[in-house]
Design a protein around this motif. Structure first.
Motif, short mmCIF file in Angstrom:
data_model
loop_
_atom_site.label_atom_id
_atom_site.label_comp_id
_atom_site.label_asym_id
_atom_site.label_seq_id
_atom_site.Cartn_x
_atom_site.Cartn_y
_atom_site.Cartn_z
N GLY A 174 -2.78 -1.57 -2.51
CA GLY A 174 -1.67 -1.73 -3.42
C GLY A 174 -1.14 -0.37 -3.85
N PRO A 175 -0.21 -0.34 -4.79
CA PRO A 175 0.39 0.93 -5.21
C PRO A 175 -0.57 1.77 -6.06
CG PRO A 175 1.30 -0.89 -6.49
CD PRO A 175 0.42 -1.51 -5.43
N VAL A 176 -0.66 3.04 -5.72
CA VAL A 176 -1.55 3.98 -6.41
C VAL A 176 -0.73 5.21 -6.79
CG1 VAL A 176 -3.64 5.37 -6.27
CG2 VAL A 176 -3.49 3.21 -5.02
N LEU A 177 -0.92 5.73 -7.99
CA LEU A 177 -0.31 6.98 -8.40
C LEU A 177 -1.39 8.00 -8.71
CD1 LEU A 177 2.86 7.72 -10.30
CD2 LEU A 177 0.78 8.80 -11.16
N ASN B 291 0.84 -1.20 0.00
CA ASN B 291 0.00 0.00 0.00
C ASN B 291 0.88 1.25 0.00
OD1 ASN B 291 -2.31 -1.54 0.05
ND2 ASN B 291 -2.54 -1.41 2.27
N LEU B 292 1.15 1.77 -1.17
CA LEU B 292 1.97 2.96 -1.32
C LEU B 292 1.23 3.94 -2.23
CD1 LEU B 292 4.69 4.55 -1.10
CD2 LEU B 292 5.43 3.31 -3.15
N VAL B 293 1.11 5.19 -1.77
CA VAL B 293 0.51 6.24 -2.59
C VAL B 293 1.62 7.14 -3.10
CG1 VAL B 293 -1.10 8.18 -2.66
CG2 VAL B 293 -1.61 6.19 -1.22
N VAL B 294 1.70 7.31 -4.40
CA VAL B 294 2.66 8.23 -5.01
C VAL B 294 1.88 9.40 -5.62
CG1 VAL B 294 4.40 8.55 -6.81
CG2 VAL B 294 4.33 6.41 -5.51
N ILE B 295 2.20 10.60 -5.19
CA ILE B 295 1.62 11.81 -5.76
C ILE B 295 2.59 12.36 -6.78
CG2 ILE B 295 0.65 14.08 -5.31
CD1 ILE B 295 -0.88 11.92 -3.87
N LEU B 296 2.20 12.38 -8.05
CA LEU B 296 3.02 12.96 -9.10
C LEU B 296 2.63 14.42 -9.25
CD1 LEU B 296 5.02 12.97 -11.43
CD2 LEU B 296 3.23 11.98 -12.88
N ASN B 297 3.47 15.31 -8.74
CA ASN B 297 3.24 16.75 -8.84
C ASN B 297 3.74 17.21 -10.20
OD1 ASN B 297 2.93 19.51 -8.42
ND2 ASN B 297 4.89 19.67 -7.35
N LEU C 71 3.32 -0.48 -14.95
CA LEU C 71 4.17 -0.77 -13.80
C LEU C 71 3.34 -1.28 -12.61
CD1 LEU C 71 6.50 2.33 -14.08
CD2 LEU C 71 7.18 -0.04 -14.44
N LYS C 72 2.08 -1.63 -12.87
CA LYS C 72 1.15 -2.23 -11.89
C LYS C 72 0.72 -1.23 -10.82
CE LYS C 72 3.01 -6.88 -12.61
NZ LYS C 72 3.62 -8.08 -11.96
N PHE C 73 0.68 0.04 -11.16
CA PHE C 73 0.09 1.05 -10.29
C PHE C 73 -1.33 1.34 -10.76
CE2 PHE C 73 4.23 1.81 -8.70
CZ PHE C 73 4.13 2.66 -7.60
N LYS C 74 -2.22 1.58 -9.80
CA LYS C 74 -3.51 2.13 -10.16
C LYS C 74 -3.30 3.62 -10.40
CE LYS C 74 -8.28 2.81 -8.67
NZ LYS C 74 -9.28 2.62 -7.59
N MET D 208 -1.46 4.77 -18.85
CA MET D 208 -1.00 3.46 -19.32
C MET D 208 0.45 3.21 -18.94
SD MET D 208 -0.87 4.21 -23.41
CE MET D 208 -0.18 5.72 -24.10
N LEU D 209 1.26 4.26 -18.82
CA LEU D 209 2.66 4.09 -18.43
C LEU D 209 2.74 3.52 -17.02
CD1 LEU D 209 5.73 4.55 -18.66
CD2 LEU D 209 5.33 6.89 -17.86
N PHE D 210 2.01 4.14 -16.10
CA PHE D 210 2.10 3.72 -14.71
C PHE D 210 1.33 2.43 -14.46
CE2 PHE D 210 2.68 8.35 -14.78
CZ PHE D 210 3.98 8.39 -14.30
#
Length: 635
Positions: free
Chosen positions: A283-286, A177-183, A254-257, A249-251
């Motif tokens: 799971g991983p979310v961007l 469970n990781l949240v990535v914020i793409l600024n 890499l199996k990120f939502k 589609m790029l992320f």
């Protein structure tokens, strides 16, 4: 749930009532919008006095508020990539009353600092580390059955570094469970470059996507039952359509939502999205957030690169407050000299890792666009790329900050020095750099460069010697590192012509009989001043300018060390394995056993503060050199 109908009247500052994120969570939406304005006003007013990273912090005010509103910080971890955008974060986490001390000696750091606050998760000063940090924390939480969240906030510029993709790749495989914020503001320090930047730029705002969807729905509903059937199919394919129109589609590969892109300055949308991620995502979310660098201050919005990192300035005009009497900077001498060399030699090419302005390469980029390469935040790639250029007969100069070069040590050893290629590393910001502090001080480079075979390391005493050393590097057949400090030179005139220096040969600047002062680079002039002060106390000090840290001038140093009988080395570097260590090794090899003192930085990380203060604390200014020499003479 966000309250939207509370009164908006305020008779006093809202910011004055915020001592922690708990206070923020009690505000209504209109109050939060007013608070965002106050945060910006405070950041602008403070940075105008202290200097600092203005545009990055202004761009994430609403995002910072939304993150602290939604997540249970500090139990939920926020990890700020680089950390130069964390000023609003500091103001909201109990440091409001000390914010005026930002980047001042003994004041608040300009970056996250664990010793300052429990809300600062990591010590961040270099880019592209947040995802790896965050994944490690998320994995640890899963192992300990801790259900709190980890959120990494990374700028799109930082996505150009390979480490970010290493983290993304592992995160997708691990599934924690990781949240990535793409600024996403299309900026790192300067304008973003590269294929990834171009891909991220093919985006539609959240509003545009909604308008497109609503338009399609209206048209299809007009087709009665046929349209309804088509609409049902399209709704089932909504995620696919979104992936087609956005970088999702790029992320997702890499199996990120992937969620977004969403507007980064609309609090209601940000909070709703983050609440959904917090409550329903596993799971991983961007989350892709679109922001404007410098938001809320027109000069910074118009010229975000100029206001990425600034000194004190006039708020009304945006005009920098500069010392009009300051000599030309080493950075400018480097940039101007490289242009002169490029006019004479078509083999000269320049490389930067997303720092064309900071390293003085903007004039080169303008005059020689086909010979200039900005590789993005990718120092490792930059060094090996330079090696490839050199293999085909070019003479590459890679300009990089000393502390950033630490990332590319393996490439320097394996890809440049092992094949003995004519690549020059222009190491800017060597030594202490001032207010940016321990993540940016370049106080380790002499130590990690001295041991590399085939490498020539030079350090100029002034700006004229810098230009001569650049010419020397161009004429040399192997790898060179040229080390010079941040800030102004000594005010010496620049010679109109170039003359190559003899490799490994220093110069005697002053004769003496009692003690040998051996300063390197920017410590030469303080050593000369110290020699004058020592003379007033009846001590005769010789002063050598070694010019070369590797190879050392063994004959000159050994001769004057033997003649004076005592040696003091002085360096703007840690004494652990630095220039002084090299001198001691040389004396031992020459069979000389003499009393020696090594002046430099102790085995610790150096705090932030004015360069002059830090030099004084380390005893490497004129006064400290005198103390060191007298103590040696009394021993």
């Amino acid at each position: 749930m966000l309250i939207v109908d509370s009164p908006t009247d305020r008779t006093s500052s809202l910011l004055a009532t915020i001592d922690s994120p708990r206070d923020l969570r009690r505000l209504s939406l209109p109050q939060m919008e007013l608070l965002a304005q106050e945060l910006r006003e405070t950041i602008i007013a403070t940075v105008a006095e202290t200097g600092g990273h203005l545009a990055p912090s202004l761009g994430v005010v609403e995002l910072t508020m939304a993150l602290h509103y939604v997540f249970d910080t500090p139990r939920d971890r926020l990890i700020w990539d680089v950390g130069h955008q964390a000023y609003a974060h500091k103001l909201l986490t109990g440091r409001r009353d000390r914010f005026a001390t930002l980047r001042q000696y003994k004041g608040l750091s300009g970056f996250p600092k664990r010793g300052e606050s429990g809300y600062d998760t990591v010590e961040a000063g270099h880019s592209s580390t947040s995802i790896s940090y965050g994944l490690g924390m998320a994995a640890a939480k899963a192992m300990q059955e801790d259900d709190s969240r980890v959120v990494a906030i990374i700028g799109d510029g930082s996505m150009t570094a390979g480490m970010a993709f290493e983290g993304l790749n592992h995160a997708g495989d691990l599934g924690r469970n990781l949240v990535v914020i793409l600024n996403d503001n299309e900026m790192s320090i300067s304008k973003n470059v590269g294929a990834l930047s171009s891909f991220l730029s093919r985006k539609l705002t959240g509003k545009t996507i909604r308008r497109l969807r609503d338009h399609i729905e209206d048209r299809l509903m007009a087709l009665s039952s046929v349209g309804e059937n088509i609409l049902t199919v399209l709704r089932k394919s909504e995620e696919s359509l979104k992936g087609f129109f956005t970088p999702g589609m790029l992320f997702e590969a890499l199996k990120f939502k992937y969620i977004g892109p969403i507007p980064g300055h609309e609090l209601e949308d940000l909070i709703a999205t983050l609440e959904n991620v917090r409550d329903h995502s596993h799971g991983p979310v961007l989350v892709h957030v679109i922001t404007t660098k410098g938001k809320g201050y027109k000069p910074a919005e118009t010229h975000p690169g100029d206001y990425h990192g600034v000194g004190p300035f006039d708020v009304a005009t945006g005009t920098p407050k500069k010392n009009k009497n300051a000599a030309i900077s080493y950075t400018k001498v480097f940039g101007d000299t490289l242009c002169r060399l490029a006019r004479q030699d078509k083999r000269v090419v320049a490389i930067t890792a997303a720092m064309p302005g900071g390293t003085g390469l903007l004039p080169f980029a303008t005059e020689f666009p086909d010979r200039f390469f900005d590789v993005g935040i990718a120092e490792q790639h930059a060094v090996t790329f330079a090696a490839g250029l050199a293999l085909e007969g070019l003479r590459p100069f890679f300009a990089v900050y000393s502390s950033f070069m630490q990332r590319a040590l393996d490439q320097l050893i394996h890809d440049v020095c092992l094949p003995n290629l004519p690549v020059t590393i222009a190491l800017d910001r060597s030594g202490v750099v001032g207010a940016d502090g321990p993540t940016h001080h370049g106080v380790f480079d002499l130590s990690f460069l001295r041991f590399i075979p085939n490498l020539t390391v030079m350090a100029p005493k002034d700006e004229d010697e810098l230009q001569q050393m650049l010419y020397t590097a161009l004429t040399h057949s192997g790898p060179v590192v040229l080390r010079y400090p941040r800030g102004s030179g000594e005010g010496v005139p620049l010679a109109p012509s170039f003359a190559a220096l003899e490799i490994g040969k220093g110069e005697l600047l002053r004769q003496g009989t009692d003690v040998l002062l051996l300063p390197v680079g920017n410590r030469v002039y303080p050593a000369l001043a110290a020699a004058e002060l020592l003379e007033e106390q009846g001590v005769s000090a010789a002063v050598l300018n070694p010019r070369f840290v590797k190879p050392l001038d063994s004959e000159l140093i050994a001769t004057w060390a033997a003649q004076t009988g005592r040696v003091v080395t002085i360096e703007d570097n840690t004494v652990q394995g630095g220039f002084g260590s090299g001198v001691l090794q040389l004396l031992h090899q020459q069979g000389l056993s003499l009393p020696c003192t090594m002046l430099g930085y102790a085995d610790t990380f150096i705090e932030h503060g004015p360069q002059a203060t830090l030099w004084h604390n380390a005893g490497i200014d004129a006064e400290g050199i005198v103390r060191g020499a007298l103590a040696l003479l009394r021993s």
